[in-house]
Design an enzyme around this catalytic site. Structure first.
Site, PDB file in Angstrom:
ATOM      1  N   ARG A   1     -19.249  -4.716  -9.300  1.00  0.00           N
ATOM      2  CA  ARG A   1     -19.737  -3.381  -9.645  1.00  0.00           C
ATOM      3  C   ARG A   1     -19.870  -3.222 -11.160  1.00  0.00           C
ATOM      4  O   ARG A   1     -20.731  -2.499 -11.650  1.00  0.00           O
ATOM      5  CB  ARG A   1     -18.798  -2.304  -9.080  1.00  0.00           C
ATOM      6  CG  ARG A   1     -18.849  -2.181  -7.561  1.00  0.00           C
ATOM      7  CD  ARG A   1     -18.197  -0.906  -7.078  1.00  0.00           C
ATOM      8  NE  ARG A   1     -16.770  -0.865  -7.346  1.00  0.00           N
ATOM      9  CZ  ARG A   1     -15.842  -1.319  -6.529  1.00  0.00           C
ATOM     10  NH1 ARG A   1     -16.187  -1.904  -5.391  1.00  0.00           N
ATOM     11  NH2 ARG A   1     -14.553  -1.222  -6.846  1.00  0.00           N
TER      12      ARG A   1
ATOM     13  N   ASN B   1      -3.326  -6.737   6.863  1.00  0.00           N
ATOM     14  CA  ASN B   1      -2.035  -7.362   7.150  1.00  0.00           C
ATOM     15  C   ASN B   1      -0.978  -6.335   7.556  1.00  0.00           C
ATOM     16  O   ASN B   1      -0.067  -6.654   8.308  1.00  0.00           O
ATOM     17  CB  ASN B   1      -1.558  -8.230   5.974  1.00  0.00           C
ATOM     18  CG  ASN B   1      -1.599  -7.508   4.655  1.00  0.00           C
ATOM     19  OD1 ASN B   1      -2.036  -6.376   4.564  1.00  0.00           O
ATOM     20  ND2 ASN B   1      -1.139  -8.185   3.618  1.00  0.00           N
ATOM     21  N   CYS B   2      -1.102  -5.088   7.080  1.00  0.00           N
ATOM     22  CA  CYS B   2      -0.145  -4.060   7.497  1.00  0.00           C
ATOM     23  C   CYS B   2      -0.333  -3.651   8.954  1.00  0.00           C
ATOM     24  O   CYS B   2       0.547  -3.010   9.542  1.00  0.00           O
ATOM     25  CB  CYS B   2      -0.268  -2.832   6.597  1.00  0.00           C
ATOM     26  SG  CYS B   2       0.178  -3.159   4.866  1.00  0.00           S
TER      27      CYS B   2
ATOM     28  N   THR C   1      -1.518 -13.042 -18.081  1.00  0.00           N
ATOM     29  CA  THR C   1      -0.412 -13.992 -18.052  1.00  0.00           C
ATOM     30  C   THR C   1      -0.126 -14.486 -19.469  1.00  0.00           C
ATOM     31  O   THR C   1      -0.741 -14.025 -20.434  1.00  0.00           O
ATOM     32  CB  THR C   1      -0.742 -15.190 -17.144  1.00  0.00           C
ATOM     33  OG1 THR C   1      -1.748 -15.992 -17.782  1.00  0.00           O
ATOM     34  CG2 THR C   1      -1.236 -14.742 -15.774  1.00  0.00           C
TER      35      THR C   1
ATOM     36  N   ALA D   1      -3.235 -12.135 -13.509  1.00  0.00           N
ATOM     37  CA  ALA D   1      -2.561 -12.262 -12.225  1.00  0.00           C
ATOM     38  C   ALA D   1      -2.216 -10.878 -11.687  1.00  0.00           C
ATOM     39  O   ALA D   1      -2.025  -9.920 -12.446  1.00  0.00           O
ATOM     40  CB  ALA D   1      -1.301 -13.117 -12.335  1.00  0.00           C
TER      41      ALA D   1
ATOM     42  N   ASP E   1       1.259  -9.565  -4.888  1.00  0.00           N
ATOM     43  CA  ASP E   1       2.629  -9.876  -4.465  1.00  0.00           C
ATOM     44  C   ASP E   1       3.283 -10.982  -5.271  1.00  0.00           C
ATOM     45  O   ASP E   1       4.505 -11.150  -5.210  1.00  0.00           O
ATOM     46  CB  ASP E   1       2.634 -10.285  -2.979  1.00  0.00           C
ATOM     47  CG  ASP E   1       2.293  -9.138  -2.055  1.00  0.00           C
ATOM     48  OD1 ASP E   1       2.081  -8.010  -2.558  1.00  0.00           O
ATOM     49  OD2 ASP E   1       2.218  -9.353  -0.831  1.00  0.00           O
TER      50      ASP E   1
ATOM     51  N   TYR F   1       0.919  26.314   3.404  1.00  0.00           N
ATOM     52  CA  TYR F   1       1.826  26.877   4.403  1.00  0.00           C
ATOM     53  C   TYR F   1       1.067  27.591   5.517  1.00  0.00           C
ATOM     54  O   TYR F   1       0.201  28.428   5.261  1.00  0.00           O
ATOM     55  CB  TYR F   1       2.808  27.864   3.764  1.00  0.00           C
ATOM     56  CG  TYR F   1       3.454  28.798   4.765  1.00  0.00           C
ATOM     57  CD1 TYR F   1       4.204  28.290   5.828  1.00  0.00           C
ATOM     58  CD2 TYR F   1       3.306  30.173   4.659  1.00  0.00           C
ATOM     59  CE1 TYR F   1       4.781  29.140   6.761  1.00  0.00           C
ATOM     60  CE2 TYR F   1       3.880  31.035   5.591  1.00  0.00           C
ATOM     61  CZ  TYR F   1       4.615  30.513   6.640  1.00  0.00           C
ATOM     62  OH  TYR F   1       5.184  31.350   7.571  1.00  0.00           O
TER      63      TYR F   1
ATOM     64  N   LYS G   1       9.071  28.388   2.296  1.00  0.00           N
ATOM     65  CA  LYS G   1       9.801  27.516   1.369  1.00  0.00           C
ATOM     66  C   LYS G   1       9.733  26.110   1.958  1.00  0.00           C
ATOM     67  O   LYS G   1      10.491  25.763   2.866  1.00  0.00           O
ATOM     68  CB  LYS G   1      11.250  27.969   1.220  1.00  0.00           C
ATOM     69  CG  LYS G   1      11.422  29.315   0.534  1.00  0.00           C
ATOM     70  CD  LYS G   1      12.898  29.688   0.452  1.00  0.00           C
ATOM     71  CE  LYS G   1      13.092  31.047  -0.198  1.00  0.00           C
ATOM     72  NZ  LYS G   1      14.541  31.443  -0.224  1.00  0.00           N
TER      73      LYS G   1
END
Length: 562
Positions: A21, A41-42, A269, A276, A279, A422, A430
């Site tokens: 992009r 993967n989740c 790095t 990098a 995970d 609310y 509250k």
């Protein structure tokens, strides 16, 4: 430029898309050692549990669709086995052909991810032992469950994947045992917030082995240090992950003690032109300032965007992570953001804490369920340091509110000021977030002086333990040594309380205790109010008793290992 990206999924794929992009001219090559460049993967545990029925739904992008849309040279089944930073090349092994070749680069992006930790213990080679990290893992586990029909499964590790798999396997009719070496499951929360979770898991029929370390695997069991064999027709290893950075061994790129890639605020790095993310990198925790691994999808996507912008000349900083996370376990939700109490203690960061209990929506509207909130904040200005919630509906939007408050440096007084949506089906006038802010503000202002369940054992005998619940509540269970004076009759019975003794007040959740404290303080008494009340005390008591009884039964009836 020629830009190479090592690894797909959240980090690598988002980097590639942002790069394109930003620039139509650059040559972008993405290497993925597996067959899938972008997958959910989740969602893998929910595919195994048949909640997600179509396996194709897990594939967010195929190599062809990604190539067609972003004009990225996608090379799947292509593993980068080494990096030469001096020559600015990588060595790639094509697993389809067996060919190994050298590819040069101008800029290199490392997003190799992490692999499940597989301990070195006897029996790990059995074909009923699984890990879950990618699409092939999920296919293998689901095929095993459907064709072998295991009656029992032992899950070693009580983190996100372990508990999500526990739910989905239990729903499939498998008897589940969860084995956890620590004192509680779900590391992002503290032990006191895990009591409700443990009690809920046992109520759902799960066997829970806490403070238990696995020693070995047999054909039909897991052997524990405690001398117990846990029956298991299948075993899932879910004890954590480790960065997949072995290919960087001789690259000159700085790595940490766990093999994580060291990066600066710009995701650079130690080597020029090499970035990098994901995970495999350590990032700064925004509360403690420590560098740590925080392997979550949302930070990885943000990092990918930042890396792409920096490569294209825009200096963007990654401002750190806070570890916001949430888990669904049947109807229950467990969520956390920021630091937990145990981490603040180990880091030497001063803090205060409160426990609050609120219904998910207005009490007069049917179906509301209680959520437990633990709020951690600085003792000076009340800056939010962390929050944990265990409850049911509505947990997600409250943890997101706390997460934003923490991210932008707000205080507990700011929580009081928040104007939140609310209507009776959704909240109360509250909101639970407001309530946590009010209680924390009262602590900072000195209006509410708390004590905690861990303090009960050190209370002096001459002190007064005052339970201000109703007579019926008191008869249904109370803390040993407490005297009962219901709140509504407290003012007329003040003479029964010795002013020369410190008064420790107990109610169900802390609210009536606070009212009693205000009455007593203004009448010359020295008081402390139990934060979390008898409800938290009872949850801890039930958890500890059930765990002790469970192990007594195991050692009495189970097979003891010599």
């Amino acid at each position: 430029m020629k830009i190479l990206i090592v690894g797909g999924v959240a980090g690598g794929a988002s980097t590639a898309a942002r790069l394109r992009r930003n620039s139509e001219k650059d040559e972008i090559i993405l290497f993925e050692k597996g067959a899938h460049i972008s997958f959910a993967n989740c969602g893998l545990p929910y595919y195994i549990g048949n909640v997600i029925t179509n396996k194709e739904a897990l594939l967010l992008q195929t190599p062809k669709s990604f190539q067609d849309r972003f004009r990225v040279d996608v090379r799947v089944n292509s593993e980068v086995v080494s990096v030469n930073c001096e020559k600015k090349t990588v060595c790639v092994k094509n697993h389809d052909t067996g060919e190994t070749y050298i590819q040069d680069y101008d800029k290199l992006v490392l997003s190799p991810g992490a692999a499940p930790i597989v301990p070195e213990m006897k029996g790990m080679a059995f074909n009923h032992v699984f890990t879950l990290r990618n699409i092939p893992d999920a296919y293998a586990i689901r095929d095993y469950v459907e064709h072998t029909r295991p009656k029992s499964c032992a899950i070693i590790g009580g983190g996100f994947i372990g508990l999500e798999m526990a739910e989905n396997l239990q729903r499939s009719g498998v008897e589940v045992s969860v084995i956890e070496a620590a004192s509680h499951v779900m590391a992002p929360i503290d032990n006191d917030m895990a009591h409700d979770l443990h009690n809920y898991m046992r109520a759902k029929g799960m066997k829970l082995y806490l403070n238990s370390r696995a020693l070995a695997v047999t054909e039909n069991s897991v052997v524990l240090e405690k001398g117990i064999e846990v029956a298991a027709d299948m075993i899932l290893m879910s004890i954590g992950i480790t960065p997949e950075t072995g290919f960087l061994k001789d690259s000159g790129i700085a790595l940490g003690q766990r093999g994580e890639i060291i990066v600066n605020d710009y995701m650079e790095t130690s080597v020029k032109d090499v970035y990098a993310l994901g995970d495999a990198v350590s990032v700064r925790h925004i509360v403690s300032g420590k560098q740590m691994l925080i392997p979550l999808a949302a930070p990885a996507n943000k990092q990918g965007r930042i890396v792409a912008d920096n490569i294209c000349g825009q200096k963007q900083k990654y401002r750190g992570s806070q570890g916001t996370s949430i888990l669904k376990l049947f109807e229950m939700s467990i969520a956390a953001t920021g630091e937990k109490e145990a981490s603040l203690m180990s880091s030497g960061i001063p803090y205060k804490k409160v426990f609050t209990y609120s219904l998910s929506h207005a009490g007069y509207y049917p179906g509301g369920r209680m959520m437990s909130i633990k709020l951690l904040f600085s003792p000076d200005e009340g800056k939010i340091l962390g929050a944990q919630i265990v409850g049911y509906e509505g947990v997600d939007k409250r943890i997101d509110t706390f997460a934003n408050a923490l991210r932008f440096g707000l205080t507990v007084y700011d929580l009081q000021e928040m104007e939140l949506a609310y209507a009776p089906p959704f909240s109360s006038a509250k909101d639970p977030v407001n309530m946590a802010g009010y209680v924390a503000g009262n602590v900072l202002d000195g209006k509410m002086k708390p004590f905690y369940i861990e303090d009960l054992s050190s209370i002096q005998e001459e002190a007064v333990l005052l339970d201000v619940r109703t007579d019926k509540e008191f008869e249904g269970g109370h803390i040993h040594g407490a005297v009962n004076i219901p709140l509504d009759s407290l003012r007329s019975r003040l003479k029964e309380i010795d002013k020369n003794k410190k008064v420790y007040i107990i109610c169900q959740i802390g609210l009536r205790g606070y009212i009693a404290q205000r009455i007593l303080d203004q009448n010359g008494y020295e008081t402390l109010n139990l934060s979390g009340g008898y409800r938290l005390y009872r949850a801890a008591e039930m958890d500890e008793k059930d765990e002790a009884e469970f192990y007594r039964n195991c050692l009495h009836c189970g097979k003891i290992i010599e």
